[in-house]
Design a protein around this motif. Sequence first.
Motif, short mmCIF file in Angstrom:
data_model
loop_
_atom_site.label_atom_id
_atom_site.label_comp_id
_atom_site.label_asym_id
_atom_site.label_seq_id
_atom_site.Cartn_x
_atom_site.Cartn_y
_atom_site.Cartn_z
N PRO B 37 22.43 10.81 5.05
CA PRO B 37 21.91 10.96 6.70
C PRO B 37 21.62 9.64 6.84
O PRO B 37 21.55 8.90 6.34
N VAL B 38 22.12 9.79 8.28
CA VAL B 38 21.91 8.43 9.14
C VAL B 38 20.84 8.61 10.19
O VAL B 38 20.95 9.53 10.90
N LEU B 39 19.78 7.92 10.31
CA LEU B 39 18.65 8.08 11.14
C LEU B 39 18.83 7.15 12.48
O LEU B 39 19.15 5.88 12.11
N ILE B 89 18.86 12.52 13.18
CA ILE B 89 19.47 12.47 11.95
C ILE B 89 20.91 13.16 11.91
O ILE B 89 20.98 14.44 12.25
N ILE B 90 21.96 12.40 11.65
CA ILE B 90 23.15 13.06 11.42
C ILE B 90 23.73 12.76 10.07
O ILE B 90 23.33 11.76 9.27
N MET B 91 24.48 13.68 9.64
CA MET B 91 25.10 13.43 8.03
C MET B 91 26.68 12.90 8.23
O MET B 91 27.26 13.52 9.00
N GLU B 96 32.80 6.77 6.71
CA GLU B 96 33.07 7.55 7.66
C GLU B 96 32.54 6.50 9.07
O GLU B 96 31.28 5.99 8.97
N VAL B 97 33.37 6.61 10.23
CA VAL B 97 32.93 5.78 11.35
C VAL B 97 32.19 6.77 12.36
O VAL B 97 32.81 7.96 12.36
#
Lengths: 303, 109
Positions: B37-39, B89-91, B96-97
Amino acid sequence: MAIKDLPKDEYLLKGNAACPGCPASQALRVVLKALGQNTTMVVPACCTAVIQGIYPKSAFNVPLMNIAFEAAAACASGIKAGYKAQGNDDTNVLVWAGDGGSYDIGFQALSGAAERGTDMIFICYNNQMYSNTGVQRSGATPYGASTTTTWTGKLEHNKDLSEIMIAHHIPYVASACVSYPEDLYAKVQKAKSIRGFKFIEILAPCPPGWRFPMESMVEQGRLAVESGMWALYEVENDKMTFTGPSKGILEGLRQRKPVVEYMKAQGRFSHLFKPGNEGKMKIIEQHLDVVWDRYRKQSSCLK
Amino acid sequence: MISKVEKRDRSMDKRTTISRPTEGAAGKTGSWRDQKPVLDQKKCKKCLRCWIFCPEGAIVRKEGDAVEIDYEYCKGCGVCMKECPFKAIIMVREGEVYENQEECAKEEP
Protein backbone atom coordinates in the motif's frame (compact mmCIF):
# COMPACT_ATOMS: atom_id res chain seq x y z
CA MET A 1 -17.92 6.90 20.06
CA ALA A 2 -15.74 7.83 17.09
CA ILE A 3 -12.67 6.02 15.79
CA LYS A 4 -10.51 8.89 17.04
CA ASP A 5 -11.56 8.17 20.64
CA LEU A 6 -10.16 4.63 20.57
CA PRO A 7 -6.88 4.34 22.49
CA LYS A 8 -3.56 4.06 20.69
CA ASP A 9 -2.27 1.14 22.79
CA GLU A 10 -1.68 -2.09 20.92
CA TYR A 11 -1.71 -5.39 22.78
CA LEU A 12 -1.58 -7.56 19.67
CA LEU A 13 1.90 -6.93 18.36
CA LYS A 14 2.89 -6.51 14.73
CA GLY A 15 4.47 -9.42 12.90
CA ASN A 16 2.09 -12.09 14.21
CA ALA A 17 1.30 -15.24 12.25
CA ALA A 18 -2.23 -14.32 11.13
CA CYS A 19 -3.13 -14.57 7.44
CA PRO A 20 -3.16 -11.24 5.56
CA GLY A 21 -6.60 -9.67 6.00
CA CYS A 22 -7.45 -11.75 9.09
CA PRO A 23 -10.65 -10.57 10.81
CA ALA A 24 -9.70 -12.24 14.09
CA SER A 25 -6.54 -10.18 14.52
CA GLN A 26 -8.41 -6.98 13.68
CA ALA A 27 -11.10 -7.82 16.23
CA LEU A 28 -8.44 -8.75 18.80
CA ARG A 29 -6.82 -5.34 18.42
CA VAL A 30 -10.13 -3.58 19.14
CA VAL A 31 -11.12 -5.92 22.01
CA LEU A 32 -7.75 -5.60 23.75
CA LYS A 33 -7.81 -1.81 23.32
CA ALA A 34 -11.08 -1.85 25.28
CA LEU A 35 -9.88 -4.26 27.98
CA GLY A 36 -6.41 -2.81 28.49
CA GLN A 37 -3.25 -4.22 30.02
CA ASN A 38 -4.91 -5.72 33.09
CA THR A 39 -6.24 -8.72 31.18
CA THR A 40 -5.51 -12.43 31.12
CA MET A 41 -6.49 -14.39 28.05
CA VAL A 42 -7.42 -18.02 27.63
CA VAL A 43 -7.23 -19.37 24.10
CA PRO A 44 -8.35 -22.87 23.15
CA ALA A 45 -7.37 -24.55 19.89
CA CYS A 46 -8.30 -22.06 17.16
CA CYS A 47 -6.63 -19.74 14.67
CA THR A 48 -5.51 -17.47 17.50
CA ALA A 49 -3.32 -20.24 18.88
CA VAL A 50 -1.43 -19.90 15.58
CA ILE A 51 -1.55 -16.10 15.48
CA GLN A 52 0.44 -16.06 18.74
CA GLY A 53 3.59 -17.05 16.90
CA ILE A 54 6.26 -19.57 17.74
CA TYR A 55 7.98 -20.23 21.08
CA PRO A 56 9.87 -18.36 22.62
CA LYS A 57 8.02 -15.39 21.12
CA SER A 58 4.44 -14.32 21.71
CA ALA A 59 2.51 -11.76 19.68
CA PHE A 60 0.36 -10.86 22.69
CA ASN A 61 1.36 -8.21 25.18
CA VAL A 62 -0.97 -9.70 27.82
CA PRO A 63 -0.64 -13.02 29.68
CA LEU A 64 -2.18 -15.82 27.66
CA MET A 65 -2.84 -19.46 28.38
CA ASN A 66 -3.41 -22.12 25.76
CA ILE A 67 -5.78 -24.92 26.65
CA ALA A 68 -7.59 -27.83 25.03
CA PHE A 69 -10.60 -27.16 22.80
CA GLU A 70 -13.27 -28.24 25.29
CA ALA A 71 -11.79 -26.62 28.41
CA ALA A 72 -11.49 -22.89 27.69
CA ALA A 73 -14.27 -21.63 29.96
CA ALA A 74 -13.34 -24.12 32.70
CA CYS A 75 -9.71 -22.98 32.58
CA ALA A 76 -10.80 -19.33 32.78
CA SER A 77 -12.98 -20.16 35.80
CA GLY A 78 -9.89 -21.60 37.47
CA ILE A 79 -7.79 -18.55 36.63
CA LYS A 80 -10.50 -16.28 38.05
CA ALA A 81 -10.62 -18.38 41.25
CA GLY A 82 -6.83 -18.16 41.49
CA TYR A 83 -6.84 -14.39 41.13
CA LYS A 84 -9.57 -14.13 43.75
CA ALA A 85 -7.52 -16.24 46.17
CA GLN A 86 -4.66 -13.79 45.65
CA GLY A 87 -7.01 -10.93 46.51
CA ASN A 88 -7.06 -9.65 42.94
CA ASP A 89 -10.60 -9.12 41.76
CA ASP A 90 -10.12 -6.62 38.97
CA THR A 91 -8.07 -8.45 36.35
CA ASN A 92 -10.27 -9.11 33.31
CA VAL A 93 -10.34 -12.78 32.40
CA LEU A 94 -11.06 -13.13 28.71
CA VAL A 95 -11.76 -16.32 26.81
CA TRP A 96 -11.12 -15.86 23.11
CA ALA A 97 -12.50 -18.87 21.26
CA GLY A 98 -13.57 -19.60 17.71
CA ASP A 99 -16.96 -20.94 16.77
CA GLY A 100 -15.68 -24.51 17.10
CA GLY A 101 -14.49 -23.78 20.63
CA SER A 102 -17.84 -22.29 21.64
CA TYR A 103 -20.65 -23.59 19.41
CA ASP A 104 -19.53 -27.20 19.30
CA ILE A 105 -16.58 -28.58 21.23
CA GLY A 106 -16.28 -25.94 23.93
CA PHE A 107 -19.98 -25.69 24.59
CA GLN A 108 -20.33 -27.70 27.80
CA ALA A 109 -17.58 -25.71 29.55
CA LEU A 110 -19.11 -22.45 28.27
CA SER A 111 -22.57 -23.39 29.48
CA GLY A 112 -21.18 -24.55 32.83
CA ALA A 113 -19.26 -21.34 33.45
CA ALA A 114 -22.31 -19.26 32.47
CA GLU A 115 -24.48 -21.27 34.84
CA ARG A 116 -21.97 -20.75 37.68
CA GLY A 117 -21.90 -17.04 36.83
CA THR A 118 -18.12 -16.81 36.92
CA ASP A 119 -16.92 -13.24 36.44
CA MET A 120 -15.33 -13.36 32.96
CA ILE A 121 -15.83 -12.30 29.37
CA PHE A 122 -16.28 -15.05 26.81
CA ILE A 123 -15.80 -13.89 23.24
CA CYS A 124 -16.62 -16.16 20.33
CA TYR A 125 -15.18 -14.92 17.06
CA ASN A 126 -17.41 -16.64 14.62
CA ASN A 127 -16.07 -17.35 11.15
CA GLN A 128 -18.75 -19.98 10.63
CA MET A 129 -16.40 -22.95 10.16
CA TYR A 130 -13.25 -24.66 11.44
CA SER A 131 -10.85 -22.57 9.39
CA ASN A 132 -7.70 -23.42 11.32
CA THR A 133 -7.93 -27.10 10.42
CA GLY A 134 -8.87 -26.48 6.79
CA VAL A 135 -12.46 -25.24 6.55
CA GLN A 136 -14.69 -28.00 7.91
CA ARG A 137 -18.36 -27.43 8.67
CA SER A 138 -19.32 -26.33 12.18
CA GLY A 139 -22.56 -25.70 14.02
CA ALA A 140 -22.25 -22.08 12.95
CA THR A 141 -21.95 -22.72 9.21
CA PRO A 142 -25.02 -21.26 7.46
CA TYR A 143 -27.31 -23.19 5.14
CA GLY A 144 -25.92 -23.65 1.63
CA ALA A 145 -22.29 -22.82 2.46
CA SER A 146 -19.71 -25.08 0.90
CA THR A 147 -16.93 -26.37 3.16
CA THR A 148 -14.47 -29.24 2.78
CA THR A 149 -16.93 -31.53 4.58
CA THR A 150 -20.05 -30.16 2.86
CA TRP A 151 -18.93 -29.95 -0.77
CA THR A 152 -22.37 -29.37 -2.23
CA GLY A 153 -23.45 -26.92 0.46
CA LYS A 154 -24.56 -27.49 4.02
CA LEU A 155 -28.12 -28.81 4.31
CA GLU A 156 -28.85 -27.57 7.83
CA HIS A 157 -29.30 -24.05 9.19
CA ASN A 158 -26.78 -22.79 11.73
CA LYS A 159 -27.71 -22.73 15.40
CA ASP A 160 -27.73 -19.42 17.22
CA LEU A 161 -25.34 -19.45 20.15
CA SER A 162 -26.16 -15.90 21.28
CA GLU A 163 -29.79 -16.94 21.78
CA ILE A 164 -28.68 -20.01 23.73
CA MET A 165 -26.61 -17.69 25.93
CA ILE A 166 -29.59 -15.34 26.39
CA ALA A 167 -31.42 -18.40 27.75
CA HIS A 168 -28.68 -18.72 30.40
CA HIS A 169 -29.96 -15.37 31.75
CA ILE A 170 -26.47 -13.96 32.19
CA PRO A 171 -26.04 -10.20 32.74
CA TYR A 172 -24.71 -9.38 29.28
CA VAL A 173 -24.92 -10.96 25.82
CA ALA A 174 -23.90 -9.06 22.69
CA SER A 175 -23.49 -9.69 19.01
CA ALA A 176 -20.97 -7.60 17.07
CA CYS A 177 -19.11 -7.57 13.78
CA VAL A 178 -15.51 -6.67 12.87
CA SER A 179 -16.74 -4.06 10.38
CA TYR A 180 -18.16 -1.91 13.18
CA PRO A 181 -15.17 -1.35 15.51
CA GLU A 182 -16.75 1.50 17.49
CA ASP A 183 -19.76 -0.67 18.22
CA LEU A 184 -17.53 -3.60 19.20
CA TYR A 185 -15.38 -1.36 21.42
CA ALA A 186 -18.44 0.03 23.21
CA LYS A 187 -19.83 -3.46 23.78
CA VAL A 188 -16.57 -4.80 25.22
CA GLN A 189 -16.28 -1.74 27.47
CA LYS A 190 -19.80 -2.32 28.72
CA ALA A 191 -19.04 -6.00 29.33
CA LYS A 192 -15.92 -4.96 31.24
CA SER A 193 -17.95 -2.77 33.58
CA ILE A 194 -20.45 -5.53 34.44
CA ARG A 195 -19.85 -8.25 37.07
CA GLY A 196 -20.68 -11.83 36.18
CA PHE A 197 -20.53 -13.90 33.02
CA LYS A 198 -20.51 -11.88 29.80
CA PHE A 199 -20.79 -13.33 26.31
CA ILE A 200 -19.97 -11.51 23.07
CA GLU A 201 -20.10 -13.01 19.62
CA ILE A 202 -18.21 -11.36 16.77
CA LEU A 203 -18.76 -12.16 13.10
CA ALA A 204 -15.37 -12.66 11.45
CA PRO A 205 -15.44 -12.96 7.64
CA CYS A 206 -12.48 -15.23 6.88
CA PRO A 207 -11.01 -14.58 3.39
CA PRO A 208 -9.46 -18.04 2.74
CA GLY A 209 -12.37 -19.93 4.30
CA TRP A 210 -15.21 -18.01 2.71
CA ARG A 211 -13.16 -17.65 -0.48
CA PHE A 212 -13.29 -13.94 -1.23
CA PRO A 213 -10.45 -11.47 -1.92
CA MET A 214 -8.69 -10.50 1.32
CA GLU A 215 -9.06 -6.74 0.80
CA SER A 216 -12.89 -7.05 1.06
CA MET A 217 -12.81 -8.52 4.57
CA VAL A 218 -14.39 -5.45 6.19
CA GLU A 219 -16.81 -4.99 3.29
CA GLN A 220 -18.08 -8.58 3.67
CA GLY A 221 -18.82 -8.00 7.34
CA ARG A 222 -20.70 -4.84 6.49
CA LEU A 223 -22.72 -6.63 3.79
CA ALA A 224 -23.57 -9.41 6.25
CA VAL A 225 -25.09 -6.86 8.64
CA GLU A 226 -26.80 -4.77 5.95
CA SER A 227 -28.33 -7.85 4.30
CA GLY A 228 -29.61 -9.13 7.64
CA MET A 229 -27.44 -12.26 7.58
CA TRP A 230 -25.94 -10.99 10.84
CA ALA A 231 -27.52 -8.79 13.50
CA LEU A 232 -25.88 -6.35 15.92
CA TYR A 233 -27.58 -6.33 19.28
CA GLU A 234 -27.01 -6.51 22.99
CA VAL A 235 -29.04 -8.02 25.80
CA GLU A 236 -28.39 -6.44 29.16
CA ASN A 237 -30.32 -7.92 32.08
CA ASP A 238 -32.96 -9.34 29.71
CA LYS A 239 -33.34 -6.00 27.90
CA MET A 240 -32.65 -6.39 24.20
CA THR A 241 -31.47 -3.43 22.09
CA PHE A 242 -30.34 -3.51 18.49
CA THR A 243 -27.45 -1.30 17.39
CA GLY A 244 -26.07 0.06 14.12
CA PRO A 245 -27.83 -0.82 10.85
CA SER A 246 -29.63 -3.74 12.53
CA LYS A 247 -31.66 -1.24 14.56
CA GLY A 248 -33.02 0.33 11.39
CA ILE A 249 -33.77 -3.07 9.87
CA LEU A 250 -35.64 -4.19 12.98
CA GLU A 251 -37.74 -1.03 13.17
CA GLY A 252 -38.49 -1.18 9.47
CA LEU A 253 -36.75 2.16 8.77
CA ARG A 254 -34.24 0.47 6.56
CA GLN A 255 -34.60 -2.18 3.87
CA ARG A 256 -32.44 -5.29 4.09
CA LYS A 257 -29.99 -5.39 1.20
CA PRO A 258 -30.62 -8.33 -1.15
CA VAL A 259 -28.85 -11.36 0.27
CA VAL A 260 -27.48 -12.09 -3.22
CA GLU A 261 -25.22 -9.05 -2.88
CA TYR A 262 -23.65 -10.59 0.23
CA MET A 263 -23.29 -14.03 -1.31
CA LYS A 264 -22.02 -13.30 -4.78
CA ALA A 265 -18.51 -12.30 -3.68
CA GLN A 266 -18.02 -15.48 -1.64
CA GLY A 267 -16.72 -18.68 -3.22
CA ARG A 268 -18.47 -20.79 -0.60
CA PHE A 269 -21.86 -19.79 -2.04
CA SER A 270 -20.83 -19.83 -5.73
CA HIS A 271 -22.62 -23.15 -6.44
CA LEU A 272 -25.93 -21.54 -5.44
CA PHE A 273 -25.75 -19.31 -8.53
CA LYS A 274 -25.59 -22.31 -10.89
CA PRO A 275 -28.79 -23.43 -12.62
CA GLY A 276 -30.88 -25.86 -10.58
CA ASN A 277 -30.08 -24.29 -7.22
CA GLU A 278 -32.68 -21.52 -7.22
CA GLY A 279 -34.62 -23.43 -4.55
CA LYS A 280 -31.72 -23.26 -2.11
CA MET A 281 -31.48 -19.50 -2.54
CA LYS A 282 -35.18 -19.26 -1.75
CA ILE A 283 -34.70 -21.33 1.43
CA ILE A 284 -32.05 -18.87 2.64
CA GLU A 285 -34.28 -15.87 1.95
CA GLN A 286 -37.26 -17.50 3.70
CA HIS A 287 -35.05 -18.42 6.66
CA LEU A 288 -33.93 -14.78 6.96
CA ASP A 289 -37.56 -13.64 7.14
CA VAL A 290 -38.18 -16.17 9.92
CA VAL A 291 -35.06 -15.02 11.80
CA TRP A 292 -36.04 -11.33 11.65
CA ASP A 293 -39.61 -12.12 12.65
CA ARG A 294 -38.19 -13.90 15.67
CA TYR A 295 -35.93 -10.92 16.48
CA ARG A 296 -38.96 -8.61 16.35
CA LYS A 297 -40.94 -10.83 18.71
CA GLN A 298 -37.96 -11.24 21.03
CA SER A 299 -37.15 -7.55 21.21
CA SER A 300 -40.77 -6.71 21.99
CA CYS A 301 -40.72 -9.28 24.83
CA LEU A 302 -37.31 -8.32 26.19
CA LYS A 303 -37.97 -4.63 26.79
CA MET B 1 6.04 -10.69 49.37
CA ILE B 2 5.25 -7.96 46.83
CA SER B 3 8.90 -7.17 46.17
CA LYS B 4 9.45 -10.81 45.28
CA VAL B 5 6.79 -10.61 42.59
CA GLU B 6 8.33 -7.47 41.14
CA LYS B 7 11.79 -8.94 40.91
CA ARG B 8 10.86 -11.89 38.76
CA ASP B 9 13.21 -14.83 38.86
CA ARG B 10 14.28 -15.33 35.27
CA SER B 11 16.59 -18.30 35.92
CA MET B 12 13.75 -20.70 35.06
CA ASP B 13 12.87 -18.95 31.79
CA LYS B 14 15.01 -21.19 29.62
CA ARG B 15 13.63 -24.36 31.19
CA THR B 16 9.93 -23.52 30.86
CA THR B 17 7.81 -22.97 27.80
CA ILE B 18 6.82 -19.38 28.51
CA SER B 19 6.83 -17.14 25.44
CA ARG B 20 7.63 -13.46 25.86
CA PRO B 21 5.84 -10.63 24.00
CA THR B 22 7.89 -9.75 20.92
CA GLU B 23 7.18 -7.79 17.78
CA GLY B 24 7.64 -10.06 14.81
CA ALA B 25 6.68 -13.31 16.55
CA ALA B 26 6.32 -14.81 13.08
CA GLY B 27 9.33 -12.98 11.62
CA LYS B 28 9.38 -9.91 9.41
CA THR B 29 5.94 -10.45 7.92
CA GLY B 30 6.47 -7.67 5.37
CA SER B 31 8.19 -10.31 3.23
CA TRP B 32 4.81 -12.08 2.77
CA ARG B 33 3.64 -9.12 0.75
CA ASP B 34 2.75 -9.30 -2.92
CA GLN B 35 1.58 -5.72 -3.34
CA LYS B 36 2.31 -2.80 -1.08
CA PRO B 37 0.00 0.00 0.00
CA VAL B 38 1.19 3.54 -0.75
CA LEU B 39 -0.31 6.45 1.14
CA ASP B 40 -0.71 9.89 -0.44
CA GLN B 41 -0.48 12.24 2.56
CA LYS B 42 -2.09 15.07 0.56
CA LYS B 43 -5.34 13.14 0.15
CA CYS B 44 -5.33 11.83 3.73
CA LYS B 45 -8.01 13.45 5.93
CA LYS B 46 -6.87 11.68 9.12
CA CYS B 47 -10.13 9.77 9.57
CA LEU B 48 -8.12 6.81 10.95
CA ARG B 49 -10.27 4.17 9.24
CA CYS B 50 -7.14 2.49 7.83
CA TRP B 51 -5.60 2.47 11.31
CA ILE B 52 -8.52 0.73 12.99
CA PHE B 53 -9.22 -1.72 10.17
CA CYS B 54 -5.60 -2.80 9.57
CA PRO B 55 -5.65 -6.41 10.83
CA GLU B 56 -1.93 -6.30 11.48
CA GLY B 57 -1.71 -2.98 13.30
CA ALA B 58 0.91 -2.08 10.70
CA ILE B 59 -0.57 1.37 10.22
CA VAL B 60 0.98 3.49 12.93
CA ARG B 61 -1.04 6.32 14.43
CA LYS B 62 1.27 9.21 15.14
CA GLU B 63 0.84 12.51 16.97
CA GLY B 64 -2.00 14.58 15.50
CA ASP B 65 -3.62 11.43 14.05
CA ALA B 66 -1.36 11.31 11.01
CA VAL B 67 -0.74 7.73 9.88
CA GLU B 68 2.30 5.93 8.57
CA ILE B 69 2.61 2.45 7.09
CA ASP B 70 5.08 0.07 8.72
CA TYR B 71 6.44 -1.79 5.69
CA GLU B 72 8.48 -4.11 7.86
CA TYR B 73 5.32 -5.91 9.01
CA CYS B 74 2.58 -4.92 6.50
CA LYS B 75 1.31 -8.14 4.91
CA GLY B 76 -0.24 -6.30 1.96
CA CYS B 77 -3.86 -7.44 2.42
CA GLY B 78 -5.23 -4.20 0.95
CA VAL B 79 -7.99 -3.65 3.53
CA CYS B 80 -6.70 -0.08 4.06
CA MET B 81 -6.92 0.64 0.33
CA LYS B 82 -10.49 -0.67 0.16
CA GLU B 83 -11.66 1.11 3.31
CA CYS B 84 -10.09 4.53 2.67
CA PRO B 85 -13.04 6.85 1.86
CA PHE B 86 -10.72 9.37 0.16
CA LYS B 87 -8.80 6.88 -2.01
CA ALA B 88 -5.56 8.10 -0.47
CA ILE B 89 -4.07 4.59 -0.43
CA ILE B 90 -3.26 2.66 -3.58
CA MET B 91 -1.79 -0.84 -3.95
CA VAL B 92 1.27 -1.18 -6.18
CA ARG B 93 3.55 -4.07 -7.03
CA GLU B 94 7.08 -3.76 -5.71
CA GLY B 95 9.14 -1.75 -8.18
CA GLU B 96 6.12 -0.52 -10.14
CA VAL B 97 6.03 3.14 -11.29
CA TYR B 98 2.97 5.10 -10.13
CA GLU B 99 1.66 8.66 -9.86
CA ASN B 100 2.92 10.93 -7.06
CA GLN B 101 5.82 8.54 -6.59
CA GLU B 102 8.25 11.25 -5.59
CA GLU B 103 6.04 12.61 -2.85
CA CYS B 104 5.13 9.22 -1.48
CA ALA B 105 8.64 7.82 -1.78
CA LYS B 106 9.83 9.61 1.35
CA GLU B 107 8.03 7.08 3.52
CA GLU B 108 8.93 3.94 1.63
CA PRO B 109 11.72 1.69 2.81
